[in-house]
Design an enzyme around this catalytic site. Structure first.
Site, PDB file in Angstrom:
ATOM      1  N   ASP A 157       0.845  -1.195   0.000  1.00  0.00           N
ATOM      2  CA  ASP A 157       0.000   0.000   0.000  1.00  0.00           C
ATOM      3  C   ASP A 157       0.880   1.245   0.000  1.00  0.00           C
ATOM      4  O   ASP A 157       1.705   1.422   0.900  1.00  0.00           O
ATOM      5  CB  ASP A 157      -0.889  -0.033   1.252  1.00  0.00           C
ATOM      6  CG  ASP A 157      -2.018   0.978   1.203  1.00  0.00           C
ATOM      7  OD1 ASP A 157      -1.980   1.891   0.350  1.00  0.00           O
ATOM      8  OD2 ASP A 157      -2.935   0.853   2.027  1.00  0.00           O
ATOM      9  N   HIS A 231      -9.765  -0.983  -7.373  1.00  0.00           N
ATOM     10  CA  HIS A 231      -9.407   0.152  -6.516  1.00  0.00           C
ATOM     11  C   HIS A 231      -8.488   1.116  -7.261  1.00  0.00           C
ATOM     12  O   HIS A 231      -8.650   2.334  -7.179  1.00  0.00           O
ATOM     13  CB  HIS A 231      -8.735  -0.390  -5.249  1.00  0.00           C
ATOM     14  CG  HIS A 231      -8.421   0.646  -4.232  1.00  0.00           C
ATOM     15  ND1 HIS A 231      -9.393   1.368  -3.586  1.00  0.00           N
ATOM     16  CD2 HIS A 231      -7.231   1.098  -3.744  1.00  0.00           C
ATOM     17  CE1 HIS A 231      -8.831   2.212  -2.736  1.00  0.00           C
ATOM     18  NE2 HIS A 231      -7.515   2.078  -2.811  1.00  0.00           N
TER      19      HIS A 231
HETATM   20  C1  HEM Z   1      -3.869   2.602  -4.229  1.00  0.00           C
HETATM   21  C2  HEM Z   1      -5.264   0.047  -0.365  1.00  0.00           C
HETATM   22  C3  HEM Z   1      -8.582   3.414   0.660  1.00  0.00           C
HETATM   23  C4  HEM Z   1      -6.826   6.150  -2.891  1.00  0.00           C
HETATM   24  C5  HEM Z   1      -3.992   1.604  -3.303  1.00  0.00           C
HETATM   25  C6  HEM Z   1      -3.288   0.352  -3.336  1.00  0.00           C
HETATM   26  C7  HEM Z   1      -3.669  -0.349  -2.259  1.00  0.00           C
HETATM   27  C8  HEM Z   1      -4.624   0.447  -1.530  1.00  0.00           C
HETATM   28  C9  HEM Z   1      -3.196  -1.724  -1.849  1.00  0.00           C
HETATM   29  C10 HEM Z   1      -2.301  -0.075  -4.431  1.00  0.00           C
HETATM   30  C11 HEM Z   1      -0.884   0.343  -4.180  1.00  0.00           C
HETATM   31  C12 HEM Z   1      -0.660   1.820  -4.167  1.00  0.00           C
HETATM   32  O1  HEM Z   1      -0.455   2.446  -5.216  1.00  0.00           O
HETATM   33  O2  HEM Z   1      -0.706   2.365  -3.072  1.00  0.00           O
HETATM   34  C13 HEM Z   1      -6.282   0.756   0.246  1.00  0.00           C
HETATM   35  C14 HEM Z   1      -7.026   0.281   1.385  1.00  0.00           C
HETATM   36  C15 HEM Z   1      -7.960   1.225   1.685  1.00  0.00           C
HETATM   37  C16 HEM Z   1      -7.799   2.291   0.719  1.00  0.00           C
HETATM   38  C17 HEM Z   1      -6.782  -1.044   2.103  1.00  0.00           C
HETATM   39  C18 HEM Z   1      -9.010   1.236   2.751  1.00  0.00           C
HETATM   40  C19 HEM Z   1      -9.689   0.196   3.097  1.00  0.00           C
HETATM   41  C20 HEM Z   1      -8.410   4.433  -0.227  1.00  0.00           C
HETATM   42  C21 HEM Z   1      -9.214   5.620  -0.277  1.00  0.00           C
HETATM   43  C22 HEM Z   1      -8.709   6.392  -1.277  1.00  0.00           C
HETATM   44  C23 HEM Z   1      -7.602   5.681  -1.861  1.00  0.00           C
HETATM   45  C24 HEM Z   1     -10.393   5.920   0.650  1.00  0.00           C
HETATM   46  C25 HEM Z   1      -9.139   7.738  -1.788  1.00  0.00           C
HETATM   47  C26 HEM Z   1     -10.140   8.450  -1.309  1.00  0.00           C
HETATM   48  C27 HEM Z   1      -5.863   5.428  -3.537  1.00  0.00           C
HETATM   49  C28 HEM Z   1      -5.093   5.932  -4.666  1.00  0.00           C
HETATM   50  C29 HEM Z   1      -4.252   4.901  -5.067  1.00  0.00           C
HETATM   51  C30 HEM Z   1      -4.515   3.800  -4.162  1.00  0.00           C
HETATM   52  C31 HEM Z   1      -5.172   7.323  -5.263  1.00  0.00           C
HETATM   53  C32 HEM Z   1      -3.262   4.929  -6.225  1.00  0.00           C
HETATM   54  C33 HEM Z   1      -3.936   4.610  -7.524  1.00  0.00           C
HETATM   55  C34 HEM Z   1      -2.939   4.621  -8.657  1.00  0.00           C
HETATM   56  O3  HEM Z   1      -2.577   5.711  -9.105  1.00  0.00           O
HETATM   57  O4  HEM Z   1      -2.504   3.535  -9.082  1.00  0.00           O
HETATM   58  N1  HEM Z   1      -4.802   1.631  -2.182  1.00  0.00           N
HETATM   59  N2  HEM Z   1      -6.757   1.971  -0.118  1.00  0.00           N
HETATM   60  N3  HEM Z   1      -7.454   4.496  -1.202  1.00  0.00           N
HETATM   61  N4  HEM Z   1      -5.480   4.146  -3.257  1.00  0.00           N
HETATM   62 FE1  HEM Z   1      -6.164   3.048  -1.721  1.00  0.00          FE
END
Ligand code: HEM
Length: 374
Positions: A157, A231
């Protein structure tokens, strides 16, 4: 001074652009309705740097920092007359067909980070001592790095976080955007609780389609197999000019095996919170509507708040000016007296034994001390 990637004329930000750490505390408090509480809490918040130095200076390699943010209603209570950050408003709850993003109270937010859990603990302890009965804790989450920066769903993450200049551009308010609040940032926090049993019942290939990346080696799925509701897809915001809008995240795992509460504390800094809000809408409502983020089938948002993080300068200026003041006249007087002592060079000035009259100790006339018996 200025932070990397931030224009030199922008007031210095708080430690928003600091590197991700192994330990953190996320503390959200409400200020009680007792006389003077608002101002006392503001003093503690504005003077947080003193506590960070007290705990962190002796272990500087551990990188202890604490970022302070203020909620909309509290800002209006303590700054009723001044300008206000344009995008500061209470967190807007979202109702999707299946899952909701709730709004929960919070006046002041503290984001404590370090590479040592004891320092994070100690700063939080001193901070709570200082805040005392003036606050009610809304949420205190102890976050930790889990293996190679994985969340408790087992996926890495933070990978696609912007870095360097891109991080500053994504997270720090610019002079053009809001001249009064340049160097600031808007932060959205949400505490998510996971149903790990349900998640673990899902085959890994299915989990990978939920996230949009492979689990073991953290590679983004190819376009032809990347689901439209992964996601990653829902959180990739590209405008009509092909420009991508990023936020700066620092999610941390938290959990208590004794009660079975496991989760991800979501935190995102942005120069404009509407980027984060659009991501949330795409996750909860779906894009198109109904095509929501299936991470939410195993994750319940139990908190949600928005805070404005002022620049370091603005934060410090919010503190009560209760220090005894020294006037510039005092400084000029001292300078005059010092000049009077050192110029013109007194004929009796000791000559240093090595003949280097430019050495600083000669200016201070302590050159001869070296020769004195111990
Ligand atoms: C990407 C987990 C909530 C925005 C990711 C990734 C994971 C992850 C594993 C892929 C690796 C990375 O690029 O970081 C989670 C979990 C969440 C959560 C477990 C809550 C249960 C959120 C929320 C938002 C968000 C609420 C925005 C309001 C993003 C963004 C990316 C991302 C912008 C990058 C997308 C990209 O450009 O590839 N998240 N996330 N995440 N997450 Fe989350």
């Amino acid at each position: 001074g200025s932070a990397p990637g931030v224009a030199a004329d922008v007031p210095e930000p708080q430690a928003v652009l600091g590197t991700l750490t192994t330990s953190s505390v996320f503390l959200v408090v409400s200020v009680r309705d007792t006389p003077g509480a608002d101002a006392r809490v503001l003093d503690v918040a504005a003077d947080i740097g003193a506590l960070v130095r007290a705990v962190g200076f002796r272990q500087s390699e551990a990188g202890l920092t604490c970022i302070v943010g203020f909620g909309s209603r509290y800002w209006d209570r303590v700054q009723p007359d001044g300008p206000r950050p344009a995008h500061l408003h209470p967190f807007r709850p979202i109702q999707g067909a299946k899952h909701d993003a709730v709004a929960t109270p919070g006046d002041v937010f503290f984001h404590v980070r370090a590479n040592r859990a004891d320092l994070v603990f100690e700063l939080t302890r001193l901070l709570m001592d200082a805040l005392g009965d003036d606050v009610q804790v809304e949420d205190h989450t102890v976050g930790f790095r889990y293996f190679d920066s994985r969340d408790l769903l087992g996926f890495v993450d933070g990978t696609e976080n912007p870095t360097g200049r891109d991080a500053a551009a994504a997270a720090i308010v610019s002079l053009d955007d809001e001249p009064d609040f340049a160097g600031g940032s808007y932060v959205v926090v949400q505490k998510y609780v996971h149903d790990l049993a349900a998640w673990h019942a899902m085959p890994v290939e299915e989990q990978e389609r939920v996230i949009g990346r492979t689990k073991l080696d953290d590679v983004e799925l190819d376009d032809d197999v990347q689901p439209s509701n992964s996601h990653v897809t829902l959180n990739t915001i590209v405008d009509e000019n092909g420009e991508e809008h990023d936020v700066l995240r620092d999610n941390m795992a938290f959990g208590d095996p004794s009660t079975g509460e496991y989760g991800t504390f979501f935190i995102a800094y942005a120069d404009d919170p509407s980027v984060t809000e659009l991501m949330l809408e795409r996750m909860f409502v779906g894009a198109p509507v109904g095509n929501y983020d299936r991470i939410l089938d195993v994750s319940t948002a139990v908190t949600g708040s928005l805070f404005f993080v002022p620049s370091l300068e603005l934060l410090e200026s919010l503190a009560e000016g209760d220090d005894p003041t020294v006037t510039s006249a005092d400084l000029e007087r001292i300078a005059r007296e010092a000049d009077g002592r050192s110029s013109p060079p007194a004929p009796s000035a000791p000559v240093s034994t090595d003949g280097d009259a430019t050495r600083p100790h000669d200016d201070l006339r302590i050159g001869s001390l070296r020769e004195e018996p111990q």
